[in-house]
Design a protein around this motif. Structure first.
Motif, PDB file in Angstrom:
ATOM      1  N   ARG A  11      26.679  59.692  12.279  1.00 52.28           N
ATOM      2  CA  ARG A  11      28.219  59.696  12.474  1.00 52.28           C
ATOM      3  C   ARG A  11      28.269  58.943  13.547  1.00 52.28           C
ATOM      4  NH1 ARG A  11      29.709  64.688  12.587  1.00 52.28           N
ATOM      5  NH2 ARG A  11      30.147  65.025  14.638  1.00 52.28           N
ATOM      6  N   ARG A  12      27.586  58.886  14.720  1.00 50.72           N
ATOM      7  CA  ARG A  12      27.922  58.166  15.872  1.00 50.72           C
ATOM      8  C   ARG A  12      27.371  56.782  15.770  1.00 50.72           C
ATOM      9  NH1 ARG A  12      26.839  61.885  21.280  1.00 50.72           N
ATOM     10  NH2 ARG A  12      28.278  63.341  20.840  1.00 50.72           N
ATOM     11  N   LEU A  13      26.094  56.578  14.999  1.00 47.57           N
ATOM     12  CA  LEU A  13      25.774  55.378  14.685  1.00 47.57           C
ATOM     13  C   LEU A  13      26.812  54.384  13.873  1.00 47.57           C
ATOM     14  CD1 LEU A  13      21.995  55.843  14.111  1.00 47.57           C
ATOM     15  CD2 LEU A  13      22.988  54.859  15.936  1.00 47.57           C
ATOM     16  N   ARG A  14      27.407  55.128  13.006  1.00 47.08           N
ATOM     17  CA  ARG A  14      28.368  54.674  12.076  1.00 47.08           C
ATOM     18  C   ARG A  14      29.458  54.040  13.093  1.00 47.08           C
ATOM     19  NH1 ARG A  14      27.386  58.566   7.750  1.00 47.08           N
ATOM     20  NH2 ARG A  14      25.711  57.771   6.397  1.00 47.08           N
ATOM     21  N   ALA A  15      29.997  55.008  13.787  1.00 43.79           N
ATOM     22  CA  ALA A  15      31.236  54.754  14.569  1.00 43.79           C
ATOM     23  C   ALA A  15      31.007  53.549  15.625  1.00 43.79           C
ATOM     24  CB  ALA A  15      31.437  55.968  15.653  1.00 43.79           C
ATOM     25  N   VAL A  16      29.761  53.320  16.148  1.00 53.42           N
ATOM     26  CA  VAL A  16      29.571  52.075  17.022  1.00 53.42           C
ATOM     27  C   VAL A  16      29.024  50.994  16.292  1.00 53.42           C
ATOM     28  CG1 VAL A  16      29.007  53.545  18.955  1.00 53.42           C
ATOM     29  CG2 VAL A  16      27.271  52.771  17.719  1.00 53.42           C
ATOM     30  N   ALA A  17      28.872  50.946  14.921  1.00 49.34           N
ATOM     31  CA  ALA A  17      28.561  49.672  14.221  1.00 49.34           C
ATOM     32  C   ALA A  17      29.595  48.750  14.113  1.00 49.34           C
ATOM     33  CB  ALA A  17      28.102  50.223  12.654  1.00 49.34           C
ATOM     34  N   HIS A  18      30.793  49.101  14.364  1.00 48.63           N
ATOM     35  CA  HIS A  18      31.732  48.245  14.195  1.00 48.63           C
ATOM     36  C   HIS A  18      31.974  47.258  15.529  1.00 48.63           C
ATOM     37  CE1 HIS A  18      35.625  46.255  13.839  1.00 48.63           C
ATOM     38  NE2 HIS A  18      35.602  46.527  12.621  1.00 48.63           N
ATOM     39  N   PRO A  19      31.934  46.116  15.945  1.00 49.64           N
ATOM     40  CA  PRO A  19      31.946  45.299  17.136  1.00 49.64           C
ATOM     41  C   PRO A  19      33.064  45.644  17.815  1.00 49.64           C
ATOM     42  CG  PRO A  19      31.659  43.857  15.193  1.00 49.64           C
ATOM     43  CD  PRO A  19      31.840  45.274  14.439  1.00 49.64           C
ATOM     44  N   LEU A  20      34.327  45.963  17.411  1.00 51.55           N
ATOM     45  CA  LEU A  20      35.522  46.168  18.004  1.00 51.55           C
ATOM     46  C   LEU A  20      35.337  47.571  18.742  1.00 51.55           C
ATOM     47  CD1 LEU A  20      38.396  45.421  18.855  1.00 51.55           C
ATOM     48  CD2 LEU A  20      39.175  46.094  16.759  1.00 51.55           C
ATOM     49  N   ARG A  21      34.663  48.455  18.028  1.00 47.60           N
ATOM     50  CA  ARG A  21      34.561  49.821  18.575  1.00 47.60           C
ATOM     51  C   ARG A  21      33.620  49.544  19.919  1.00 47.60           C
ATOM     52  NH1 ARG A  21      33.880  52.802  13.074  1.00 47.60           N
ATOM     53  NH2 ARG A  21      36.001  52.399  12.257  1.00 47.60           N
ATOM     54  N   LEU A  22      32.518  48.810  19.681  1.00 49.58           N
ATOM     55  CA  LEU A  22      31.607  48.676  20.951  1.00 49.58           C
ATOM     56  C   LEU A  22      32.536  48.037  22.039  1.00 49.58           C
ATOM     57  CD1 LEU A  22      28.632  47.126  19.422  1.00 49.58           C
ATOM     58  CD2 LEU A  22      28.691  49.305  20.532  1.00 49.58           C
ATOM     59  N   ARG A  23      33.406  47.139  21.660  1.00 44.30           N
ATOM     60  CA  ARG A  23      34.388  46.650  22.922  1.00 44.30           C
ATOM     61  C   ARG A  23      35.136  47.502  23.676  1.00 44.30           C
ATOM     62  NH1 ARG A  23      37.114  41.673  20.521  1.00 44.30           N
ATOM     63  NH2 ARG A  23      38.076  41.427  22.424  1.00 44.30           N
ATOM     64  N   MET A  24      35.639  48.439  22.528  1.00 48.02           N
ATOM     65  CA  MET A  24      36.323  49.593  23.234  1.00 48.02           C
ATOM     66  C   MET A  24      35.721  50.527  24.060  1.00 48.02           C
ATOM     67  SD  MET A  24      38.690  50.700  19.988  1.00 48.02           S
ATOM     68  CE  MET A  24      40.314  49.857  19.431  1.00 48.02           C
ATOM     69  N   LEU A  25      34.653  50.976  23.618  1.00 42.71           N
ATOM     70  CA  LEU A  25      33.799  51.641  24.548  1.00 42.71           C
ATOM     71  C   LEU A  25      33.402  51.126  25.890  1.00 42.71           C
ATOM     72  CD1 LEU A  25      31.236  53.098  21.814  1.00 42.71           C
ATOM     73  CD2 LEU A  25      33.262  54.533  23.241  1.00 42.71           C
ATOM     74  N   SER A  26      33.277  49.758  26.051  1.00 42.59           N
ATOM     75  CA  SER A  26      32.802  49.070  27.364  1.00 42.59           C
ATOM     76  C   SER A  26      33.997  49.113  27.855  1.00 42.59           C
ATOM     77  CB  SER A  26      32.604  47.573  26.761  1.00 42.59           C
ATOM     78  OG  SER A  26      32.196  46.830  27.741  1.00 42.59           O
ATOM     79  N   LEU A  27      35.153  49.014  27.474  1.00 39.26           N
ATOM     80  CA  LEU A  27      36.551  48.799  28.038  1.00 39.26           C
ATOM     81  C   LEU A  27      36.738  50.419  28.757  1.00 39.26           C
ATOM     82  CD1 LEU A  27      38.919  47.029  28.670  1.00 39.26           C
ATOM     83  CD2 LEU A  27      40.149  47.824  26.487  1.00 39.26           C
ATOM     84  N   LEU A  28      36.472  51.307  27.951  1.00 37.36           N
ATOM     85  CA  LEU A  28      36.743  52.643  28.094  1.00 37.36           C
ATOM     86  C   LEU A  28      35.807  53.221  29.231  1.00 37.36           C
ATOM     87  CD1 LEU A  28      38.279  53.969  24.977  1.00 37.36           C
ATOM     88  CD2 LEU A  28      39.438  53.549  26.966  1.00 37.36           C
ATOM     89  N   THR A  29      34.702  52.782  29.670  1.00 38.79           N
ATOM     90  CA  THR A  29      33.567  53.201  30.312  1.00 38.79           C
ATOM     91  C   THR A  29      34.106  53.230  31.798  1.00 38.79           C
ATOM     92  OG1 THR A  29      31.876  52.377  29.022  1.00 38.79           O
ATOM     93  CG2 THR A  29      31.452  52.827  31.394  1.00 38.79           C
ATOM     94  N   GLY A  30      35.091  52.444  32.255  1.00 41.76           N
ATOM     95  CA  GLY A  30      35.500  52.401  33.451  1.00 41.76           C
ATOM     96  C   GLY A  30      37.073  52.803  34.005  1.00 41.76           C
ATOM     97  N   ALA A  31      37.641  52.968  32.715  1.00 39.33           N
ATOM     98  CA  ALA A  31      38.978  53.537  32.756  1.00 39.33           C
ATOM     99  C   ALA A  31      39.490  54.156  31.623  1.00 39.33           C
ATOM    100  CB  ALA A  31      39.879  52.045  32.829  1.00 39.33           C
ATOM    101  N   GLU A  32      40.589  55.172  32.082  1.00 44.17           N
ATOM    102  CA  GLU A  32      41.415  55.754  31.068  1.00 44.17           C
ATOM    103  C   GLU A  32      42.570  54.875  30.534  1.00 44.17           C
ATOM    104  OE1 GLU A  32      42.658  59.496  32.647  1.00 44.17           O
ATOM    105  OE2 GLU A  32      40.458  60.247  33.182  1.00 44.17           O
ATOM    106  N   LEU A  33      42.769  54.808  29.067  1.00 45.06           N
ATOM    107  CA  LEU A  33      43.569  54.055  28.812  1.00 45.06           C
ATOM    108  C   LEU A  33      44.044  54.507  27.590  1.00 45.06           C
ATOM    109  CD1 LEU A  33      41.695  50.315  29.001  1.00 45.06           C
ATOM    110  CD2 LEU A  33      43.333  51.075  30.621  1.00 45.06           C
TER     111      LEU A  33
END
Length: 73
Positions: A11-33
């Motif tokens: 389930r986790r691998l499928r969730a991060v398989a989408h490029p947009l979701r990877l960008r979101m994770l990167s964005l959310l690593t340093g901030a609560e948005l």
């Protein structure tokens, strides 16, 4: 992905398989948005941001932090 991978790992691998979701994770690593803030940062619709954030939430990759907002006017 081997046969020994658990359902949660899949389930986790499928969730991060989408490029947009990877960008979101990167964005959310340093901030609560909020979903609205994520949509602005990534130049996507708020509905699209919400959809992908729900997928990340369902995979246990992000968490919701409730906060109060004061609305003026």
């Amino acid at each position: 992905m081997g046969q020994d991978a658990t359902d949660e790992e899949r389930r986790r691998l499928r969730a991060v398989a989408h490029p947009l979701r990877l960008r979101m994770l990167s964005l959310l690593t340093g901030a609560e948005l909020s979903a609205t803030e994520v949509s602005r940062e990534l130049d996507i619709t708020q509905a699209n941001a919400s959809y992908h954030l729900r997928a990340l939430l369902g995979a246990g990759l992000i968490e919701v932090v409730a906060s109060e907002e004061r609305v003026r006017g």
